[in-house]
Design a protein around this motif. Structure first.
Motif, PDB file in Angstrom:
ATOM      1  N   GLY A 118       0.780  -1.233   0.000  1.00  0.00           N
ATOM      2  CA  GLY A 118       0.000   0.000   0.000  1.00  0.00           C
ATOM      3  C   GLY A 118       0.802   1.269   0.000  1.00  0.00           C
ATOM      4  N   GLY A 119       2.126   1.183   0.027  1.00  0.00           N
ATOM      5  CA  GLY A 119       2.944   2.392  -0.001  1.00  0.00           C
ATOM      6  C   GLY A 119       2.861   3.102  -1.339  1.00  0.00           C
ATOM      7  N   ASN A 120       3.147   4.373  -1.349  1.00  0.00           N
ATOM      8  CA  ASN A 120       3.101   5.163  -2.585  1.00  0.00           C
ATOM      9  C   ASN A 120       4.253   4.743  -3.495  1.00  0.00           C
ATOM     10  N   PRO A 121       3.955   4.239  -4.705  1.00  0.00           N
ATOM     11  CA  PRO A 121       5.038   3.777  -5.579  1.00  0.00           C
ATOM     12  C   PRO A 121       5.748   4.903  -6.325  1.00  0.00           C
ATOM     13  N   ILE A 122       5.198   6.111  -6.313  1.00  0.00           N
ATOM     14  CA  ILE A 122       5.772   7.203  -7.098  1.00  0.00           C
ATOM     15  C   ILE A 122       6.982   7.773  -6.383  1.00  0.00           C
ATOM     16  N   ALA A 123       8.140   7.642  -7.022  1.00  0.00           N
ATOM     17  CA  ALA A 123       9.380   8.131  -6.421  1.00  0.00           C
ATOM     18  C   ALA A 123       9.549   9.625  -6.674  1.00  0.00           C
ATOM     19  N   ARG A 124       9.227  10.059  -7.855  1.00  0.00           N
ATOM     20  CA  ARG A 124       9.306  11.484  -8.176  1.00  0.00           C
ATOM     21  C   ARG A 124       8.524  11.750  -9.447  1.00  0.00           C
ATOM     22  N   ALA A 125       8.096  13.014  -9.596  1.00  0.00           N
ATOM     23  CA  ALA A 125       7.333  13.415 -10.772  1.00  0.00           C
ATOM     24  C   ALA A 125       7.654  14.859 -11.105  1.00  0.00           C
ATOM     25  N   GLN A 126       7.693  15.148 -12.389  1.00  0.00           N
ATOM     26  CA  GLN A 126       7.958  16.502 -12.839  1.00  0.00           C
ATOM     27  C   GLN A 126       7.043  16.820 -14.010  1.00  0.00           C
ATOM     28  N   ILE A 127       6.412  17.968 -13.944  1.00  0.00           N
ATOM     29  CA  ILE A 127       5.467  18.374 -14.972  1.00  0.00           C
ATOM     30  C   ILE A 127       6.105  19.422 -15.870  1.00  0.00           C
ATOM     31  N   ASP A 128       6.087  19.158 -17.176  1.00  0.00           N
ATOM     32  CA  ASP A 128       6.579  20.099 -18.180  1.00  0.00           C
ATOM     33  C   ASP A 128       5.474  20.278 -19.220  1.00  0.00           C
ATOM     34  N   THR A 156       4.108  14.804 -18.120  1.00  0.00           N
ATOM     35  CA  THR A 156       4.503  14.507 -16.746  1.00  0.00           C
ATOM     36  C   THR A 156       5.505  13.366 -16.781  1.00  0.00           C
ATOM     37  N   THR A 157       6.709  13.628 -16.322  1.00  0.00           N
ATOM     38  CA  THR A 157       7.737  12.594 -16.229  1.00  0.00           C
ATOM     39  C   THR A 157       7.674  11.998 -14.841  1.00  0.00           C
ATOM     40  N   LEU A 158       7.509  10.695 -14.770  1.00  0.00           N
ATOM     41  CA  LEU A 158       7.244  10.043 -13.489  1.00  0.00           C
ATOM     42  C   LEU A 158       8.132   8.822 -13.315  1.00  0.00           C
ATOM     43  N   ALA A 159       8.727   8.690 -12.143  1.00  0.00           N
ATOM     44  CA  ALA A 159       9.477   7.487 -11.774  1.00  0.00           C
ATOM     45  C   ALA A 159       8.681   6.735 -10.715  1.00  0.00           C
ATOM     46  N   TYR A 160       8.489   5.437 -10.926  1.00  0.00           N
ATOM     47  CA  TYR A 160       7.738   4.651  -9.953  1.00  0.00           C
ATOM     48  C   TYR A 160       8.557   3.438  -9.528  1.00  0.00           C
ATOM     49  N   ARG A 161       8.319   3.006  -8.295  1.00  0.00           N
ATOM     50  CA  ARG A 161       9.078   1.898  -7.717  1.00  0.00           C
ATOM     51  C   ARG A 161       8.413   0.565  -8.053  1.00  0.00           C
ATOM     52  N   ALA A 162       9.211  -0.329  -8.616  1.00  0.00           N
ATOM     53  CA  ALA A 162       8.754  -1.692  -8.878  1.00  0.00           C
ATOM     54  C   ALA A 162       9.970  -2.530  -9.217  1.00  0.00           C
ATOM     55  N   PRO A 163      10.035  -3.767  -8.750  1.00  0.00           N
ATOM     56  CA  PRO A 163      11.195  -4.609  -9.054  1.00  0.00           C
ATOM     57  C   PRO A 163      11.176  -5.057 -10.505  1.00  0.00           C
ATOM     58  N   GLY A 173       0.348  -6.608  -9.130  1.00  0.00           N
ATOM     59  CA  GLY A 173       0.141  -5.849  -7.907  1.00  0.00           C
ATOM     60  C   GLY A 173       0.822  -4.499  -7.921  1.00  0.00           C
ATOM     61  N   MET A 174       2.034  -4.448  -8.452  1.00  0.00           N
ATOM     62  CA  MET A 174       2.766  -3.183  -8.502  1.00  0.00           C
ATOM     63  C   MET A 174       2.073  -2.189  -9.435  1.00  0.00           C
ATOM     64  N   LEU A 175       1.580  -2.674 -10.565  1.00  0.00           N
ATOM     65  CA  LEU A 175       0.907  -1.774 -11.486  1.00  0.00           C
ATOM     66  C   LEU A 175      -0.434  -1.318 -10.927  1.00  0.00           C
ATOM     67  N   ARG A 176      -1.072  -2.147 -10.126  1.00  0.00           N
ATOM     68  CA  ARG A 176      -2.299  -1.701  -9.471  1.00  0.00           C
ATOM     69  C   ARG A 176      -2.001  -0.572  -8.496  1.00  0.00           C
ATOM     70  N   ARG A 177      -0.915  -0.695  -7.737  1.00  0.00           N
ATOM     71  CA  ARG A 177      -0.538   0.386  -6.807  1.00  0.00           C
ATOM     72  C   ARG A 177      -0.235   1.672  -7.583  1.00  0.00           C
ATOM     73  N   LEU A 178       0.447   1.524  -8.717  1.00  0.00           N
ATOM     74  CA  LEU A 178       0.738   2.693  -9.534  1.00  0.00           C
ATOM     75  C   LEU A 178      -0.554   3.323 -10.037  1.00  0.00           C
ATOM     76  N   ALA A 179      -1.504   2.502 -10.476  1.00  0.00           N
ATOM     77  CA  ALA A 179      -2.778   3.034 -10.961  1.00  0.00           C
ATOM     78  C   ALA A 179      -3.502   3.798  -9.866  1.00  0.00           C
ATOM     79  N   ASP A 180      -3.501   3.267  -8.650  1.00  0.00           N
ATOM     80  CA  ASP A 180      -4.155   3.955  -7.540  1.00  0.00           C
ATOM     81  C   ASP A 180      -3.492   5.302  -7.258  1.00  0.00           C
ATOM     82  N   ALA A 181      -2.161   5.327  -7.279  1.00  0.00           N
ATOM     83  CA  ALA A 181      -1.441   6.574  -7.015  1.00  0.00           C
ATOM     84  C   ALA A 181      -1.705   7.601  -8.113  1.00  0.00           C
ATOM     85  N   LEU A 182      -1.737   7.154  -9.370  1.00  0.00           N
ATOM     86  CA  LEU A 182      -2.023   8.066 -10.470  1.00  0.00           C
ATOM     87  C   LEU A 182      -3.463   8.564 -10.423  1.00  0.00           C
TER      88      LEU A 182
END
Length: 403
Positions: free
Chosen positions: A58-68, A72-79, A87-96
């Motif tokens: 349930g942690g926020n997978p988004i490491a950083r984001a920058q809007i130009d 939007t350039t986004l880095a997300y955490r996933a192995p 599961g990781m992509l579901r967490r990313l979808a929820d965060a987005l």
């Protein structure tokens, strides 16, 4: 369309990785005067074992984001290696979703790979009650479909729930439907657009067979078998040369030089400026590129526009677009003898192949690969998608985290 189109792509050049392929970027640019568009460029970063578990729980997978602007350039955490892929992509979808819900509300969400961005797009679209579309990129999508049969039901729901599916080539749509079933909704063939359209009439009496790729990709482009096929060809035609076009680092070049070894008749020509590629191709006999993995391979269309017959990998790349065309020779990339036979045919039948190619260049079939035609095809599919929304809502399984 009520609201902008939101594109989700892991293959979009951005601040984190400006060297990504430009296929999706070019598609977006081709229709920028017709639609309001927003892009989220995704970059996976390895979180480490504890970080991965925290994200999965349930942690926020988004490491950083920058809007130009619209990007939007986004880095997300996933192995890597597809661990906890779903599961990781579901967490990313929820965060987005938290970010997207703040507005503006999209009228259509495009996931630019079925098995990755498609999972994210479908989840967000279901939560917002908007349609979504997909592109199929044969290399990655077929690889993940084969590697994760346990996720086939989820992939099938995404595939069949999409309002529109764009496939870069006929073979990739066939491959996906073979695993997930034939779609009832609209499916559209959408070739990758080149940076520019330029047709050059074929020239007889080419000086060599060429292959072209970035040298770091030599193994994926099957250079070892191509070299072996060339040496087989030289048994009867010792005059034919193989020219390798493409740049790379010193390490990349050294590795290719080791592959070439003492084999005769092979020349590393280095990088060729984009503007000079058509003329370089036009001077050759044919292009041989029996890649082991290839979603589309814009280089094949670039060669055909430059008047050069091609040998391409059967069941990959442009397979399905040129059935019956003598100047597009399908070869089994695992069969060295078949690759050599395709190269021999280029030499033996050069005049006939290039005569047929010259006719194709002025046909409607050639026009479908131009930027204008691709832009119209893409725009039409995007415009119709909201009116062809799937009747069945996409949902994730709720009995625990999907892996």
């Amino acid at each position: 369309m009520n609201g902008p189109i939101l594109h989700l792509s892991a293959d979009f050049p951005d601040r984190i990785d400006p060297a990504k392929t430009r296929a999706i970027q070019t598609l977006v640019e081709l229709v920028r005067d017709r639609f309001d568009q927003q892009i989220v460029s995704l970059n996976r970063v390895a979180p480490g074992p504890m970080g991965a578990i925290a994200t999965l729980l349930g942690g926020n997978p988004i490491a950083r984001a920058q809007i130009d602007g619209p990007l939007t350039t986004l880095a997300y955490r996933a192995p890597g290696r597809g661990l906890w892929h779903h599961g990781m992509l579901r967490r990313l979808a929820d965060a987005l979703l938290d970010r997207i819900a703040a507005g503006p509300r999209p009228g259509l969400i495009m996931g630019h790979k079925l098995t990755v961005e498609g999972l994210v797009a479908a989840h967000i679209a279901a939560a917002l009650g908007v349609p979504y579309g997909l592109t199929i990129q044969g290399d990655t999508d077929t690889k993940i479909l084969a590697a994760r049969p346990d996720l086939r039901p989820a992939f099938a729901r995404v595939f069949h729930g999409a309002s529109v599916v764009f496939s870069l080539a006929p073979w990739s749509l066939r491959a996906v439907e073979a695993r997930l079933g034939a779609r009832a909704g609209q499916s559209i063939l959408l070739p990758c657009p080149l940076a520019a359209d330029r047709f050059i009439a074929p020239r007889m009496g080419g000086d060599a067979i060429v292959t072209a790729f970035h040298l770091r990709n030599a193994r994926r482009k099957n250079l070892v078998r191509l070299i072996a096929a060339h040496q087989t060809l030289r048994t009867n035609r010792p005059d034919v040369e193989l020219h390798i076009l493409g740049g790379g680092s010193g390490h990349d070049r050294a590795r290719v030089e080791r592959m070439v070894g003492a084999h005769a008749g092979i020349m590393l020509r280095g990088a060729v400026a984009n503007a000079a590629i058509p003329e370089t191709f036009n001077a050759a006999i044919g292009l041989a590129l029996p890649s082991l993995r290839e979603s589309f391979g814009m280089v094949f269309i670039e060669a055909l526009m430059a008047g050069l017959p091609v040998a391409y990998p059967q069941g990959r790349a442009i397979d399905g677009y040129f059935d019956g065309a003598p100047f597009a020779i399908a070869v089994d990339p695992l069969d060295t003898a078949m690759i050599a036979d395709g190269m021999a045919r280029m030499m033996r039948d050069e005049a006939a192949l290039k005569t047929a190619l010259a006719r194709w260049q002025t046909s409607g079939e050639a026009a479908r690969f131009t930027r204008a035609a691709i832009a119209d095809t893409f725009a039409q599919g995007l415009s119709l998608a909201p009116t062809h929304a799937s009747g069945s809502a996409f949902t994730y399984a709720t009995n625990g985290p999907a892996l």
